[in-house]
Design a protein around this motif. Structure first.
Motif: not given
Length: 241
Positions: A143-153
């Protein structure tokens, strides 16, 4: 212009880090802390570490274009103390996607407490594995990885060449997972052998073929300034007892 160098900083030692470590050592079920996670401040040692991080910034501040920070108080204090009165090219950006992992019903429980109070949840965690287990009301590492993908994108292809993030140990680990990239087991193996130290700096560099890890959890600036190096796992990542 896209970000080509990324510096990942874990916040300085917090009073929550101290309380959690003491509770584990004393065999308590519950971490004695009456502050919500978002409001946990730095300890005295954490403020000294943040000041030492400021000395690191003396050598790097002029070349850092962008600052991003978790909304949690311990991260905000770390960046504020480290920056002191330095002007930044643009104001630091607070992004809630950089917050620490949420533990739900396991929040404020030690490993002993989680096993005693939620044995069925610990059995489910053992079955699902550390990466995909989501405690009720909380988040899995995935779940944390998913929101970080959004942040990095949203941010890595924006303006600026060098960026600094001040956040949490889980955030640092999972940005490595996303950018290097790592497979699930590679991340778990790496995390088992490596600790993101308080006020440490991890450095990623983007090359033609992708991102490389240049430096992990460097604390040379703490050593130079005589600040304590503290080893805390951050938010307890509860293991079955």
């Amino acid at each position: 212009m896209a970000v080509s160098e990324l510096f990942l900083v874990r916040h300085g030692e917090s009073v929550g880090n101290v309380a959690a470590t003491r509770a584990e050592l004393e065999g308590l079920d519950v971490i004695p802390l009456d502050i919500r996670d978002a409001d946990v401040p730095l300890s005295d040692t954490g403020r000294e570490q943040a000041a030492a991080l400021g000395e690191w910034l003396d050598d790097h501040h002029g070349s850092i274009d962008t600052y991003w920070v978790s909304p949690y108080l311990r991260a905000q204090e770390t960046l504020r103390i480290a920056l002191r009165d330095r002007a930044t090219p643009t104001p630091p950006v607070t992004d809630e996607r950089l917050r620490d992992r949420e533990l739900g019903i396991l929040d404020l429980l030690t490993r002993r407490g989680a096993a005693a109070r939620h044995p069925e949840e610990m059995a489910r965690r053992l079955h699902l594995g550390k990466f995909y287990h989501r405690p009720p009301g909380g988040e899995s590492w995935a779940d944390v990885a998913l929101r970080l993908r959004s942040f990095l994108r949203d941010h890595l292809d924006g303006p600026g060449d060098r960026a600094l993030v001040v956040a949490h140990d889980a955030v640092v680990m999972l940005i490595l997972y996303v950018l290097l990239p790592l497979r699930e087991q590679e991340l778990l193996d790496f995390a088992a052998d490596h600790t993101v130290l308080n006020a440490s700096v991890t450095h990623l560099v983007r090359r033609e073929g992708g991102w490389d890890l240049a430096v992990f959890s460097d604390v040379a600036h703490l050593q130079r300034e005589g600040a304590d190096i503290t080893v805390h796992p951050g938010s307890p990542d509860v293991e079955p007892a």
